[in-house]
Scaffold this active site. Sequence first.
Site, PDB file in Angstrom:
ATOM      1  N   SER A 169      41.740  39.523  41.362  1.00 59.37           N
ATOM      2  CA  SER A 169      42.715  38.449  41.322  1.00 59.37           C
ATOM      3  C   SER A 169      42.975  37.928  42.741  1.00 59.37           C
ATOM      4  CB  SER A 169      43.991  38.944  40.628  1.00 59.37           C
ATOM      5  OG  SER A 169      44.891  37.908  40.361  1.00 59.37           O
TER       6      SER A 169
ATOM      7  N   ASP B 280      40.396  32.779  31.062  1.00 54.70           N
ATOM      8  CA  ASP B 280      41.376  33.316  32.005  1.00 54.70           C
ATOM      9  C   ASP B 280      42.346  32.209  32.410  1.00 54.70           C
ATOM     10  OD1 ASP B 280      42.802  34.394  34.093  1.00 54.70           O
ATOM     11  OD2 ASP B 280      41.072  35.360  35.028  1.00 54.70           O
TER      12      ASP B 280
ATOM     13  N   HIS C  54      42.363  37.637  32.176  1.00 53.53           N
ATOM     14  CA  HIS C  54      42.549  38.067  33.561  1.00 53.53           C
ATOM     15  C   HIS C  54      42.575  39.589  33.629  1.00 53.53           C
ATOM     16  CE1 HIS C  54      43.446  36.537  37.575  1.00 53.53           C
ATOM     17  NE2 HIS C  54      44.355  37.500  37.723  1.00 53.53           N
TER      18      HIS C  54
END
Length: 211
Positions: free
Chosen positions: A110, A160, A191
């Site tokens: 991320s 995502d 995610h």
Amino acid sequence: MSGPVAALPLSHRFHDGAPDAPVLLLLHGTGGGPGDLLGLGRELSPRSALLAPAGPVSEFGAARWFRRLAEGVFDFEDVVKQSRRLAGFIRAARYRYALDDRRLVAVGFSNGANIAAATLLLHPEALREAVLFSAMSPLPDPPDTDLAGTRALLANGRRDPMAPLDSSEGLVRELTARGAAVTTAWHPGGHTITPSGRTAARAWIAEGAGG
């Protein structure tokens, strides 16, 4: 040597490993910390030294690698600044822990994957390989840097909401256009780091040893 150390440009943890295995630079996601990806690092490359810094930016108490103006809207000036800071940390850590010219691979999730991508694009002298989980393009107009010899694995979900597909595909194009060798491991979800992504990362890191 292992444990918390704060003398370098970023607070971090370092766990030594075999000198013939790559050093893994572990870059956590928003709200995480240096311990978050240690288990993943051991899974991906069991004999590796693990270098796990802490994101230096606080967003309402949550550690990040760079500021953002809103969800999904990055402060691009801060991306450049913090990428330079991470590159300096890598250089200092190489000296501090006598890593010399050992292979170093970033593993980011991320926000950690986004700062790794920015550092690939802006500071290839410091970082040439990265596993990017749930990454997106971190800069609107990256410089036309020669990235020949740079390798990246992008493992993203096609649905995502936090790393939109068009931005993730844009990152692949940006790296490839500059000469980087990019491998993708798409999954149908969101995610997260999936088992298939971890499997792809293990194989990709092992393949790089013969490059």
